[in-house]
Scaffold this active site. Structure first.
Site, PDB file in Angstrom:
ATOM      1  N   CYS A  45       0.833  -1.211   0.000  1.00 37.33           N
ATOM      2  CA  CYS A  45       0.000   0.000   0.000  1.00 37.33           C
ATOM      3  C   CYS A  45       0.868   1.262   0.000  1.00 37.33           C
ATOM      4  CB  CYS A  45      -0.927   0.014   1.206  1.00 37.33           C
ATOM      5  SG  CYS A  45      -2.015  -1.408   1.300  1.00 37.33           S
TER       6      CYS A  45
HETATM    7  C1  BEZ Z   1       0.574  -4.632   1.887  1.00 39.61           C
HETATM    8  O1  BEZ Z   1       0.209  -3.498   1.576  1.00 39.61           O
HETATM    9  O2  BEZ Z   1       1.738  -4.965   1.789  1.00 39.61           O
HETATM   10  C2  BEZ Z   1      -0.440  -5.623   2.361  1.00 39.61           C
HETATM   11  C3  BEZ Z   1      -1.521  -5.205   3.129  1.00 39.61           C
HETATM   12  C4  BEZ Z   1      -2.435  -6.149   3.580  1.00 39.61           C
HETATM   13  C5  BEZ Z   1      -2.285  -7.488   3.253  1.00 39.61           C
HETATM   14  C6  BEZ Z   1      -1.206  -7.880   2.462  1.00 39.61           C
HETATM   15  C7  BEZ Z   1      -0.278  -6.944   2.021  1.00 39.61           C
END
Ligand code: BEZ
Length: 211
Positions: A45
């Site tokens: 994210c």
């Molecule tokens: C991420 O942004 O890395 C992420 C967020 C939630 C679940 C898996 C990955």
């Protein structure tokens, strides 16, 4: 019921990092990209929001405003924005909706319980100047999205709204386009006086009209 192409984008009022926003008013007469991410302070994210921030001039060129939502608080979004700026080299230049009560997430069906928990998946809604949903996309939490592809679809939508063409696989702005199969050859001659390359009666390639 899930939202479909051509539906009016549901309106809402929500707290964001840029204050209280009424979605339809905020969109005004332009286009919008509403997207969700699973959670603040997570790695994929962080890269995604940095990428959207870095493409602001590209979204501006397409009269498209970005707005982002997750079930975190505005306070967390503000703290996390500092990390995004620091690690991605780009400030967050769009509002992030705080949605701890999941109002927006549920309105747009962004929570898919089979994906692990009750946070939002990676949804994208492209909304046109009539507030209609023109593109939806849902990615799993593990895969970061390709925002060049989203810009490419906006280009295609804005082109095909104005000309009687469609865009082929892997089309990029400036490439040849397809004359709408709904047009007879007689009608096509009026719209495309420079002609076309007829590969099949239903597959007529022509130069992109606005180039
Ligand atoms: C991420 O942004 O890395 C992420 C967020 C939630 C679940 C898996 C990955």
């Amino acid at each position: 019921m899930s939202l479909r192409l051509g539906d009016t984008a549901p309106d809402f009022t929500a707290e964001t990092t840029e204050g209280t926003i009424n979605f339809h008013e905020w969109l005004g007469n332009g286009w919008g990209m509403l997207m969700s991410h699973p959670a603040d302070f997570t790695p994929v994210c962080t890269t995604e929001l940095g990428s959207v921030g870095g493409l602001k001039t590209e979204f501006d060129k397409r009269d498209t405003k970005a707005i982002v939502v997750s079930v975190d608080s505005v306070d967390d979004h503000n703290k996390w924005s500092e990390d995004i700026k620091e690690t991605q080299g780009c400030a967050v230049n769009f509002p992030i909706i705080g949605d701890p009560d999941r109002k927006v997430a549920e309105l747009y069906d962004m929570i898919h319980p089979g994906e692990g928990d009750t946070s939002t998946v990676r949804s994208v809604f492209i909304i046109d100047s009539n507030k209609k949903i023109r593109m939806t996309l849902t990615y799993p939490k593990s895969a970061g999205r390709n925002f060049q592809e989203i810009l490419r679809v906006i280009d295609s939508l804005q082109l095909t709204d104005n000309y009687k063409v469609t865009t082929p696989a892997n089309w990029q702005d400036g490439d040849d386009v397809i004359i709408s199969p709904a047009l007879s050859n007689e009608e096509a001659e009026k719209h495309f006086p420079n002609g076309w390359n007829e590969l099949k009666p239903y597959l007529r390639m022509t130069k992109q009209p606005n180039k």
